[in-house]
Structure formats: structure tokens, C-alpha cells
Design an enzyme around this catalytic site. Structure first.
Site, PDB file in Angstrom:
ATOM      1  N   HIS A 170      44.100  36.459  43.949  1.00  0.00           N
ATOM      2  CA  HIS A 170      44.344  37.717  44.657  1.00  0.00           C
ATOM      3  C   HIS A 170      43.383  38.780  44.126  1.00  0.00           C
ATOM      4  CE1 HIS A 170      46.352  41.428  45.943  1.00  0.00           C
ATOM      5  NE2 HIS A 170      46.875  40.686  46.906  1.00  0.00           N
ATOM      6  N   GLU A 214      41.051  39.287  52.536  1.00  0.00           N
ATOM      7  CA  GLU A 214      41.568  40.610  52.201  1.00  0.00           C
ATOM      8  C   GLU A 214      40.467  41.505  51.640  1.00  0.00           C
ATOM      9  OE1 GLU A 214      46.042  40.882  50.973  1.00  0.00           O
ATOM     10  OE2 GLU A 214      44.948  39.833  49.425  1.00  0.00           O
TER      11      GLU A 214
END
Length: 216
Positions: A87, A135
Site C-alpha cells: 500500500h 492508487e
């Protein structure tokens, strides 16, 4: 597929298991697959009450003298089903991504590997994760969805990954906040969404999750 990353917001600390129950209820109502990623201290209890619990992070180490680490074997022992990997708030580098994916897959755990750009998404997809989430970091938590403000990023990511493999699922993250954002993400060729603050900080998290699920 909807992936809920609870991060470590203050709301998460006080309501992680409530959020887990909400996810379970919306799955029952809609039949849409929802994955929830609580902080590590809540993984055991969450996995006891809901079947699709993932970790927010896994370390690239086997069990052993690795203080503070979260090995894949620990997740397996807790009946956790998978993990986010790389992430943007917990980046680990390509070599460790490869190692973590290998550890998780060897234990039949599912993987959602995150990428900040179409190029990185393609590099990660070549390592054969189950899912890749695109992302752009500048949009995370912004309330401005990548699917509506930078649709070309989604399109390029989808094209690059599909050129490599039709088996890797593609998720859209970063700023997804509304039903329209979800609809646009799916129209651009993704298989689902990865959301955090739009759910955790909503006045009515169950209502917003139902809205997201209604698009599928």
C-alpha cells in the site's frame, strides 16, 4: 468486489468490529463480495465473525526472530484470507513484493498488491498477484476519485495488465467517494474498488456501503 481498508483512523480504533459487522450485513443483503482490512490487533476477532478479512500488510519474512513483523503464517493461523501488499502508506519495494506474494500464495492466501502508477501496476502484475489496485498517492483521502479526475490512469493500467494477463483482477482506489465514482471505475474496466475514508468516516457507513454495492 469492494475492499474496505480501515487503516488506523480513530473511528477504526473504536469501531473496527462494528465496521466488520456492517460489511457482513451488506454482503448478506446484496451478494456483492466485500473484503475488510482491519488493523492487526483486530484480525482474530474480525475473522471469527466475518469470512473475508484481510490484513493491511504482511512482512517478507518467515516465522522467526523478526520483532514486530507480521508473517504470512501468522495470518493463516488466524483464519485471515489474504493481505494488502505494498500500500502507498506501507511500501516495500519490488523484491519484497515478490517475496510476500510467494509466501502468501504458498499458504493459499489471497493478495491485493497496490501500485502508484500504470507502469508499476504492470510490473507488479507480472509477479501474478490475485488482484492489483491502482492508487495514485496524491488522490488518496482527497475525496477526488482517480476514476473521475484521472480516468486515463485507470485505462492505461487496465490495458497494460490485460496485455500481460487476463487472470489478474484490477481494483480502483484513491479518492473513491461516491456511487458515481464506483460506476465510472467499473465502466473503465476495473473489477472493483478499494476504499478507506469514504466508508470509515461516513456519517452512515452502512448506507454508503450499500450505495457502493448497488452498482455491481
Amino acid at each position: 468486489m469492494i475492499v474496505l481498508n480501515l487503516k488506523t483512523y480513530s473511528e477504526t480504533i473504536s469501531k473496527a468490529l462494528l465496521f466488520t459487522d456492517i460489511a457482513s450485513e451488506v454482503v448478506e443483503e446484496t451478494g456483492v463480495r466485500i473484503v475488510i482490512c482491519p488493523p492487526a490487533p483486530f484480525l482474530k476477532e474480525a475473522a471469527e465473525r466475518f469470512s473475508d478479512v484481510f490484513a493491511q500488510h504482511t512482512d517478507p519474512y518467515p516465522p522467526g526472530a523478526h520483532t514486530g513483523s507480521i508473517p504470512a503464517e501468522l495470518l493463516k493461523s488466524l483464519s485471515v484470507k489474504g493481505s494488502l501488499v505494498n500500500h502507498s502508506e506501507k511500501r516495500i519495494g519490488m523484491e519484497d513484493i515478490k517475496r510476500v506474494l510467494g509466501h502468501l500464495h504458498a499458504l493459499t492466501l489471497e493478495t491485493i498488491a497496490c501500485a502508484e502508477s500504470p507502469q508499476e501496476a504492470a510490473e507488479i502484475a507480472a509477479l501474478a498477484p490475485i488482484h492489483v489496485a491502482i492508487e495514485p498517492p496524491e488522490l488518496i483521502g482527497s475525496g477526488k476519485s482517480v476514476s473521475t479526475t484521472k480516468p486515463e490512469v485507470i485505462t492505461e493500467t487496465v490495458n497494460k495488465i490485460k496485455d500481460l494477463s487476463t487472470k489478474v483482477n484490477i481494483l480502483c482506489g484513491a479518492g473513491v467517494s461516491t456511487k458515481e465514482d464506483v460506476k465510472k471505475a467499473l465502466e473503465l474496466g476495473t473489477d472493483g474498488i478499494l476504499v478507506a475514508s469514504a466508508f470509515v468516516k461516513a456519517q452512515d457507513p452502512k448506507s454508503i456501503l450499500r450505495e457502493f454495492a448497488s452498482v455491481f
